[in-house]
Scaffold this motif. Structure first.
Motif, short mmCIF file in Angstrom:
data_model
loop_
_atom_site.label_atom_id
_atom_site.label_comp_id
_atom_site.label_asym_id
_atom_site.label_seq_id
_atom_site.Cartn_x
_atom_site.Cartn_y
_atom_site.Cartn_z
N PRO A 1 0.82 -1.21 0.00
CA PRO A 1 0.00 0.00 0.00
C PRO A 1 0.85 1.26 0.00
O PRO A 1 1.86 1.32 0.71
CB PRO A 1 -0.79 -0.10 1.31
N HIS B 1 -5.82 -5.69 0.83
CA HIS B 1 -5.95 -4.25 1.10
C HIS B 1 -7.27 -3.68 0.63
O HIS B 1 -7.48 -2.46 0.66
CB HIS B 1 -4.77 -3.50 0.47
N ALA C 1 -4.69 2.71 -0.70
CA ALA C 1 -3.59 1.78 -1.00
C ALA C 1 -2.89 2.13 -2.31
O ALA C 1 -1.68 1.94 -2.45
CB ALA C 1 -4.13 0.35 -1.07
N TRP D 1 -4.65 -7.66 -4.92
CA TRP D 1 -4.67 -6.66 -3.85
C TRP D 1 -5.74 -6.97 -2.80
O TRP D 1 -6.15 -6.08 -2.04
CB TRP D 1 -4.90 -5.25 -4.45
#
Ligand SMILES: N[C@@H](CCC(=O)N[C@@H](CS)C(=O)NCC(=O)O)C(=O)O
Length: 333
Positions: free
Chosen positions: A35, A144, A64, A141
Motif C-alpha cells: 500500500p 488491502h 492503497a 490486492w
C-alpha cells in the motif's frame, strides 16, 4: 496528436503496451503489492484508464493505490500534470508522465499512454498493461481491499467473463476508435458494422439480465460501461458511430444509467474532461477543436427500472462510500 493508420487499409494502428510487469501479492515480477508504494496515473478522459479508477473505487483501494490525474489535453510531450500546483505531480515530482516511462527505459520511443502504474520510490513506470491492471487490482490486492468489496473476477465465472471481454474489446471498446480514426471508407464501414452488430447482441443479452455475467457487477460490466458512457457525448458525433445514440438503444441506455447511478461508477466520470480531450486532441478528426455543448447530461440521473430484473450489484458485499474529497468530480450538470 497524429493518428497512425495503415496506408494500405486505412485502419487505425493501436500501439502495443510495452510495459507489462505485474504487481502481485507474491512479488514474482519484482513488484510486490504494497500500500502507498505505487501511483495510478490516469486521465479521466480515457476509457482504458477509467476502468482502473472504477475498479479501485469499487474495491476501496483509494488509499492503497493513490491517484494522479493528468490534464485531459496532451501536448506534444503527451500527458502532463498541469492540473497540479506548479504543473508537477505532487508525489512523483514530474511534469510529464513520459518522465516515468523514460526512468524505466531511457531508450523507449513508443507512445506514452494512460493508465500507467508508477513505482514511487524509483519513479519508474511498472506497467501500462491496462487489461491486466484491473484484474490484478481485483485478485492480487485482496488483502488491502475494503470490507464488503465485491469479487469483480470470480473464479467460477472467469471463462465467461474473458469471453465476453474479448468480444466487447474487439467490437466495442476498440471498434469505436477504429471507426473514428479510419482513414479509408472501408475501414470505417467495417468497424461501424462490427460495433452495431455487437451492440445489438449485447442489448439482447442484457434485456433479461441485469449484468453481463452472473447476477453481480463484474469486470465485464466495467469494461462495457467506460465505452457506453462516452457514446453520446463523443463517439456518436466525433467518431461517426451514429446508427443510433445510446439514448436510442433502450436496453443499453437503461443498463448504462443503472451502472452510472451505482456508487463507484458515475462518481468517477468527468464529462468535461472526456469531451475536451477527444474534440481538442484529435485535430485530424476535428480541425476546429470546437467542443460541442450537448448532449443534455442530466438524463443520466433518470430512473432506469433495471432493479426489476433482480441481480445483486455487489453480491455478498456492499457499495463503496463516497470518493475521497480530493478525487470528487465536479457536479456534472
Ligand atoms: N496504448 C494503449 C493504452 C490505452 C490508450 O490508448 N490510452 C490513450 C488515452 S485514451 C493514450 O494514452 N494515448 C496516448 C498514446 O498512446 O500515445 C493501448 O491502446 O493498447
Amino acid at each position: 496528436m497524429t493518428i497512425p493508420t495503415d496506408p494500405e487499409t486505412g485502419e487505425f494502428v493501436r500501439a502495443p503496451n510495452h510495459f507489462a510487469a505485474r504487481i502481485t501479492a507474491d512479488g514474482r515480477d519484482g513488484w510486490p503489492v504494497e500500500p502507498g508504494r505505487y501511483r495510478l496515473v490516469i486521465s479521466r478522459a480515457c476509457p482504458w484508464a477509467s476502468r482502473g479508477v472504477i475498479t479501485r473505487r469499487l474495491l476501496g483501494l483509494e488509499s492503497a493505490i493513490p491517484l494522479a490525474i493528468a490534464d485531459p489535453i496532451q501536448d506534444e510531450k503527451s500527458w502532463r500534470f498541469t492540473l497540479d500546483p506548479d504543473g508537477r505531480d505532487p508525489v512523483l515530482g514530474i511534469r510529464y508522465l513520459a518522465e516515468a516511462y523514460h526512468a524505466a527505459d531511457p531508450d523507449y520511443t513508443g507512445g506514452i499512454s494512460v493508465p500507467a502504474v508508477v513505482d514511487v520510490p524509483s519513479g519508474k513506470l511498472v506497467t501500462n498493461d491496462y487489461p491486466r491492471i484491473t484484474l490484478d487490482f481485483a485478485t492480487e490486492w485482496t488483502a488491502h481491499q475494503r470490507a464488503g468489496a465485491p469479487d469483480l473476477y470470480p473464479e467460477r465465472l472467469r471463462d465467461e467473463i474473458d469471453e465476453v471481454n474479448r468480444g466487447v474489446h474487439a467490437d466495442v471498446n476498440a471498434a469505436v476508435y477504429e471507426a473514428g480514426f479510419a482513414s479509408k471508407q472501408s475501414a470505417y464501414d467495417d468497424a461501424y458494422a462490427r460495433l452495431f452488430a455487437k451492440l445489438d447482441e449485447l442489448s439482447a443479452r442484457l434485456a433479461n439480465q441485469r449484468y453481463l455475467v452472473g447476477d453481480t457487477i463484474t469486470e465485464a460490466d466495467i469494461r462495457l460501461f467506460t465505452t457506453l458512457v462516452r457514446f453520446d457525448p463523443v463517439y456518436h458525433g466525433h467518431f461517426k458511430c451514429n446508427r443510433e445514440k445510446l439514448a436510442e438503444m433502450p436496453v443499453l441506455w437503461a443498463y448504462a444509467r443503472d451502472l452510472f447511478q451505482t456508487p463507484g461508477f458515475g462518481d468517477t466520470v468527468d464529462f468535461d474532461h472526456i469531451k475536451r480531450h477527444y474534440y481538442q486532441v484529435h485535430e485530424q478528426v476535428n480541425p476546429t477543436r470546437i467542443v460541442p455543448n450537448g448532449p443534455d447530461l442530466s438524463r443520466w440521473a433518470t430512473p432506469h427500472g433495471r432493479e426489476a430484473l433482480g441481480g445483486r450489484p455487489f453480491g455478498d458485499g456492499t457499495p463503496p462510500g463516497p470518493p475521497p474529497d480530493a478525487e470528487a468530480v465536479p457536479p456534472q450538470w
